[in-house]
Design a protein around this motif. Structure first.
Motif, PDB file in Angstrom:
ATOM      1  N   LYS A 125     -97.426  68.328  40.292  1.00  0.00           N
ATOM      2  CA  LYS A 125     -96.417  68.925  41.169  1.00  0.00           C
ATOM      3  C   LYS A 125     -96.820  70.350  41.544  1.00  0.00           C
ATOM      4  CE  LYS A 125     -91.496  70.048  41.514  1.00  0.00           C
ATOM      5  NZ  LYS A 125     -91.764  71.403  42.010  1.00  0.00           N
ATOM      6  N   LYS A 128     -99.579  70.313  44.101  1.00  0.00           N
ATOM      7  CA  LYS A 128     -99.088  70.029  45.457  1.00  0.00           C
ATOM      8  C   LYS A 128     -98.457  71.276  46.071  1.00  0.00           C
ATOM      9  CE  LYS A 128     -96.701  66.399  44.140  1.00  0.00           C
ATOM     10  NZ  LYS A 128     -95.788  65.226  44.221  1.00  0.00           N
ATOM     11  N   SER A 153    -100.936  63.895  44.721  1.00  0.00           N
ATOM     12  CA  SER A 153     -99.849  62.966  45.034  1.00  0.00           C
ATOM     13  C   SER A 153    -100.155  61.558  44.532  1.00  0.00           C
ATOM     14  CB  SER A 153     -99.605  62.944  46.548  1.00  0.00           C
ATOM     15  OG  SER A 153     -99.215  64.221  47.016  1.00  0.00           O
ATOM     16  N   ASP A 156     -99.748  61.491  40.889  1.00  0.00           N
ATOM     17  CA  ASP A 156     -98.334  61.654  40.557  1.00  0.00           C
ATOM     18  C   ASP A 156     -97.516  60.422  40.931  1.00  0.00           C
ATOM     19  OD1 ASP A 156     -96.170  63.155  39.579  1.00  0.00           O
ATOM     20  OD2 ASP A 156     -95.625  63.794  41.591  1.00  0.00           O
ATOM     21  N   SER A 158     -96.783  59.648  44.002  1.00  0.00           N
ATOM     22  CA  SER A 158     -96.023  59.953  45.229  1.00  0.00           C
ATOM     23  C   SER A 158     -96.823  59.439  46.431  1.00  0.00           C
ATOM     24  CB  SER A 158     -95.771  61.457  45.337  1.00  0.00           C
ATOM     25  OG  SER A 158     -95.115  61.947  44.195  1.00  0.00           O
ATOM     26  N   GLU A 161     -96.201  60.957  50.075  1.00  0.00           N
ATOM     27  CA  GLU A 161     -96.842  62.261  50.258  1.00  0.00           C
ATOM     28  C   GLU A 161     -98.357  62.110  50.377  1.00  0.00           C
ATOM     29  OE1 GLU A 161     -95.710  64.862  47.141  1.00  0.00           O
ATOM     30  OE2 GLU A 161     -93.610  64.985  47.751  1.00  0.00           O
ATOM     31  N   ALA A 162     -98.915  61.225  49.566  1.00  0.00           N
ATOM     32  CA  ALA A 162    -100.359  61.013  49.605  1.00  0.00           C
ATOM     33  C   ALA A 162    -100.797  60.499  50.975  1.00  0.00           C
ATOM     34  CB  ALA A 162    -100.769  60.018  48.518  1.00  0.00           C
TER      35      ALA A 162
END
Length: 275
Positions: A125, A128, A153, A156, A158, A161-162
């Protein structure tokens, strides 16, 4: 100052001068240095040019610790260097001896190294967020920041977002090796995630059915212990249908709810960019 052997002469040691045998410093030997401070310079009196050189040396020192996998110390040094340049406003170029572009590039390099250190430390996090600072404040098309944002991302979980980060990177440079590598990693991790979810739901469904069958095996027999014929089989089919319908309905509700939340509440990392 105590210097560990790996930062001194390491496993090789230091040989004596030519013509003699043996070591001047044996392998794996720690070194002790005595430092005499002769003068203390007031940092307020330093020019911007000298400040810039000091922060540049900090980045080099951070690279040294990063190469030796001391990511925590490297992270602190990179962060301190970037913060000092920003605090002194060296990127604005008040001093003619300092290049604004050079100071700006040093900030970007330090922040990119900060994000990489955070990824190595599992601070996805934070990584990012650091990449977001580079993209939003310093260079919206910076490939390292975009690719590292995608990497953090993915790790994580996510994936939205990636995907946004990868699309942004490929829109800048469609043939960039790092961006294409992140795209392959994204697809691989997403397939693995979907397969894991499928197995989990399948296992849950099997557990429900197995429990239902066990319950029916006890309830199908009357109190006298004799079977009543086809009634139990019909009840079993009916109960299984109810279980499957309930399970599928619950899964559909979860999927729809998740989609609704993503659509209404999700704020992507690069919300101010067009892809």
């Amino acid at each position: 100052i105590l210097l560990k052997s790996k930062f001194g002469f390491g496993i090789s040691g230091l040989l004596t001068k030519t013509g003699s045998s043996g070591f001047a410093v044996s392998p794996k030997t720690c070194l002790m240095y005595r430092v005499h401070i002769r003068e203390v310079i007031n940092s307020n009196g330093l020019t911007d040019s000298l400040h810039f050189l000091i922060e540049k040396e900090k980045k080099t020192l951070g690279n040294f610790y990063f190469s030796h996998q001391n990511y925590e110390k490297a992270l602190r040094i990179y962060t301190a260097a970037a913060d000092m340049i920003i605090e002194l406003k060296l990127h604005e170029g008040d001093d003619k001896g300092t290049s604004p572009e050079g100071a700006k590039q040093l900030i970007i390099d330090c922040l990119n190294n900060v994000s990489l250190s955070q990824i190595r430390l599992g601070q996805y996090k934070e990584a990012k967020d650091t990449c977001g600072k580079v993209i939003q404040n310093w260079d919206k098309d910076n490939m390292k920041a975009l690719c590292r944002a995608a990497h953090a991302s993915i790790l994580d979980g996510s994936f939205v977002e990636a995907e946004a980060s990868i699309k942004a990177a490929l829109s800048v440079h469609a043939e960039d090796k790092d961006a294409l590598k992140m795209q392959q990693l994204y697809r691989k991790r997403k397939r693995q995630y979907i397969e894991t979810e499928r197995k989990l739901y399948s296992k849950m469904a099997s557990a429900f059915v197995e429990k239902d069958n066990k319950d029916m095996s006890c309830s199908d027999l009357p109190s006298n212990g004799y079977s009543t014929g086809g009634t139990g089989a019909e009840y079993a089919v009916s109960s299984k249908s109810i279980v499957y319908s309930t399970l599928l309905g619950g899964m559909l509700f979860i999927i729809v709810s998740f989609g609704y939340l993503c659509y209404h509440r999700y704020t992507p990392l690069f919300h101010n960019q067009e892809f």
